[in-house]
Design an enzyme around this catalytic site. Structure first.
Site, PDB file in Angstrom:
ATOM      1  CG  ASP A 120      -2.043   0.884   1.032  1.00 29.42           C
ATOM      2  OD1 ASP A 120      -2.365   1.468   0.008  1.00 29.42           O
ATOM      3  OD2 ASP A 120      -3.235   0.381   1.845  1.00 29.42           O
TER       4      ASP A 120
ATOM      5  CG  ASP B 279      -9.232   2.263  -0.297  1.00 27.15           C
ATOM      6  OD1 ASP B 279      -8.806   1.212  -0.434  1.00 27.15           O
ATOM      7  OD2 ASP B 279      -8.763   3.229   0.250  1.00 27.15           O
TER       8      ASP B 279
END
Length: 692
Positions: A450, A513
């Site tokens: 990430d 997301d």
């Protein structure tokens, strides 16, 4: 022959299955574009136009279609290269040197060498021709053959000349949670600029261009190119006063400068480009097939369970063990522990940089969980954010100079974290060693990498924007060489690293997301224009969704996520018996159909109804799938006539869904189509196609 050369007239003709690309060298040594479009076999038909200025305010350099325009002389247009030489000269004046052709197994390559007329700067243009894919890959390499430094202030990968005006330009816009929002705008006078300046890629624009002449999915001329680069990029589209449209794409010159030392080479990222007169569908298929053949591996992607939405930062071994057992019961093949397993990580304020297993959360070490996951027959994955550090950590206290910073400025935190200076060799070594130790010491199959904030205080070296991403690439390449079985997922606060630069180094994209199943259809649709379905991670998550607050039926959520590489992100410990049974059925079904989804041809079907239907088709060999969605029923609801594509006209097909079975010819299904009627809110249907 995919590369044909007329030596006498110095004209080069690049040939793919259906297309041609031509350019040549004129009497002044300028490299000039001649043609890009449908195939023309006769190289002798191409002529080099005589240069003629319109007036002293329209000099020949401004008018001529240069293949690789540089900064200097009477050029005021967009340029691909700007260099400052050691003596302060800021003008490039190239002359044609030579060419060579290299024949490789999968492509042929034309290499054109240009040289500055005074300085020992060599500019090498590369044209890789993938004939069967109707694609080229263009790039450029600079070489400093002098004894003094050269400052590279701008380097674009390529310029494209499109012989039309009033084209449609399309790309995506967005922000966190709303990535991949496709837009289309008319190109007129003035410039269209898309770019990223954040360093860690972006949710806003994507590094590609699509220009079309009012094309549809199946008809019309489309010119396109996708940059193989993460991080900062720029693209410029300009309709000129001289009857054409120019496109440039490459490294963003914002705050950029690269010091090219004596004997050193520096390359711009490659750009995969093509042309078709058969609409967006053919464009997508060319790029998808290229990715399948040359970028992605051949392995089918596993069904993933990720524990983030179930536990957040509250990771404990006991809870993860429960989730793992339940995930196995549902049919998951890969169990991924997300953020919160390491350091003093109980929220966003601490932990990043201290990559040791938290003993309070895992008193017997993380191998207790890994061993249990493996005993259940699942792969094991874990989340990391290696480019970042939190201020309270041991790493930051020991190495405060490891972050991007200016000595007399306060460094910005974002999401309570700094960005590590990945251009430093000691930082690169730390990140590599940390991950290598993690993969060597534990039986890990999957890394979710990430990156949750952009770069700021980028230090004194303006090449940082380039070198940071190169460091990420190099670290993952080295790790995969040592640990070839490990899959890497590219995540950047959602879909911030979706590009052809990271793909192939990483294996999957975390698309957004935003896991709302209805929103994801929009995101996935836009994604599919350029990028392969196999790399698109899509999850089923809990409702109400944390972004949209919508409550969508589980069946619809599964159908939406099954259009990519399926993942589950729910708190599965709260599933009812009915939800457990449905999840088991859908996961089992996905395992049956995933070769078609991940490796088949993808079709965005036309909606012939006034209702908001979304329909998608997949075909692989003799089998296929139709996904049909209706978000809600409107007043005066009408049925949907669905026309399929890609079938064999004279072949009989069987379509099955629910308790219905339809037998029709390929011609009927494509020309007449079938009638469907979905009703209610968030209705969906999966239809199976097979040759009879």
């Amino acid at each position: 022959m995919s590369i044909i050369v007329n030596e006498e007239r110095r004209i080069f003709l690049l040939q793919t299955l259906h297309n041609s690309y031509a350019f040549g060298v004129d009497d002044q040594g300028l490299l000039r574009h001649l043609y890009w479009g449908n195939k023309i076999d006769a190289i002798d038909d191409f002529e080099m136009p005589v240069l003629a200025e319109v007036s002293t305010n329209d000099p020949v350099f401004e008018i001529t279609r240069e293949e690789f325009p540089v900064y200097g002389r009477l050029r005021y247009k967009e340029h691909c290269l700007k260099v400052t030489f050691a003596d302060g000269c800021r003008e490039v004046d190239y002359v044609y040197e030579n060419y060579k052709i290299e024949n490789h197994k999968d492509y042929d390559e034309l290499i054109i060498t240009l040289k500055d007329s005074h300085y020992d700067l060599y500019i090498t243009l590369h044209y890789k021709v993938y004939g069967d894919f109707d694609l080229m890959e263009r790039s450029v390499t600079l070489r400093n053959a002098s004894q003094e430094n050269m400052a590279i202030e701008q380097l674009q990968s390529a310029q494209f000349h499109i012989p039309y005006e009033n084209l449609n330009f399309s790309n995506v816009h967005g922000h966190w949670g709303a990535e991949q929002q496709r837009f289309v705008q008319k190109v007129s006078y003035g410039k269209v600029v898309i770019e990223n300046r954040r360093g860690i890629s972006s949710h806003n624009h994507n590094p590609y261009f699509i220009l079309d002449r009012d094309a549809s999915e199946t008809q019309g001329e489309v010119y396109f190119g996708a940059l193989r680069r993460s991080g900062n990029f720029s693209g410029v589209v300009e309709q000129t006063p001289y009857g054409e449209t120019l496109v440039q794409m490459g490294l963003n010159d914002h705050d950029f400068c690269y010091n090219l030392a004596p004997g050193e080479e520096f390359s711009a990222p490659a750009i995969i480009c093509g042309y078709t007169n058969q609409g967006f569908e053919t464009m997508s298929h060319h790029l998808h097939h290229f990715a399948q053949a040359f970028i992605l591996d051949n392995d089918i992607r596993p069904v993933l369970y990720n524990s983030w939405e179930a536990t957040g930062f509250g990771v404990t071994c006991e809870e993860q063990l429960k989730l793992a057992k339940k995930a196995k019961e549902l049919g998951a093949e890969l169990f991924v522990v997300d953020d919160g397993w390491f350091g003093e990580r109980n929220g966003i304020k601490n932990g990043l940089g201290d990559w040791y297993v938290n003993k309070q959360k895992f008193p017997h070490g993380i191998d207790e969980l890994i061993d249990e996951v493996k005993s259940l027959g699942m792969m094991f994955g874990i989340w990391v954010e290696p480019e970042m550090v939190n201020p309270p950590t041991k790493l930051y206290k020991e190495h405060p100079d490891w972050i991007y910073h200016f000595a007399n400025r306060v460094s910005d935190t974002s999401r309570e974290q700094y960005v590590l200076d990945m251009t430093r060799e000691d930082v690169q070594q730390f990140v590599y060693q940390m991950l290598d130790d993690l993969l060597t010491s534990h039986d890990i199959d999957y890394i979710k990498w990430d990156a949750n904030r952009p770069i700021s205080q980028s230090n004194l070296d303006r090449s940082v924007w380039y070198k940071h991403i190169e460091a990420v690439y190099d670290i993952v390449k080295a790790l995969k060489k040592k640990h070839p079985h490990v899959l890497f997922e590219a995540c950047a606060s959602g879909g911030g690293r979706i590009d052809y630069g990271i793909l192939g180094i990483f294996d999957d994209f975390w698309t957004s997301d935003n896991t709302d199943a209805c929103d994801r259809l929009t995101i996935q649709d836009s994604y599919s224009y350029i990028y392969p379905i196999k790399a698109m991670r899509a999850w089923v998550t809990d409702c109400p969704n944390f972004i949209s607050n919508r409550d969508i039926p589980m069946r619809y959520r599964f159908h939406s996520a099954m259009m990519g590489t399926l993942g589950i992100g729910c708190n599965i410990l709260k599933f009812s018996d009915e939800e457990t049974k449905l999840a088991q059925e859908m996961i089992a079904l996905y395992k049956e159909i995933r070769p078609i989804v991940q490796e088949g041809d993808f079709y965005r079907l036309e909606n012939l109804s006034e209702d908001d239907y979304r329909s998608y088709e997949y075909l692989k060999d003799t089998k296929g799938l139709l996904f049909v969605f209706l978000s809600h029923t409107r007043i005066g609801h009408r049925p949907l006539t669905l026309k399929l594509r890609g079938l064999k006209k004279d072949t009989r097909y069987k379509l099955t869904y629910g308790d219905q079975e339809i037998h029709k010819s390929g011609a009927y299904l494509m020309e007449r189509g079938i009638d469907l009627r979905l009703s209610g809110d968030y209705a969906s249907e999966l239809i199976f196609i097979s040759e009879m």
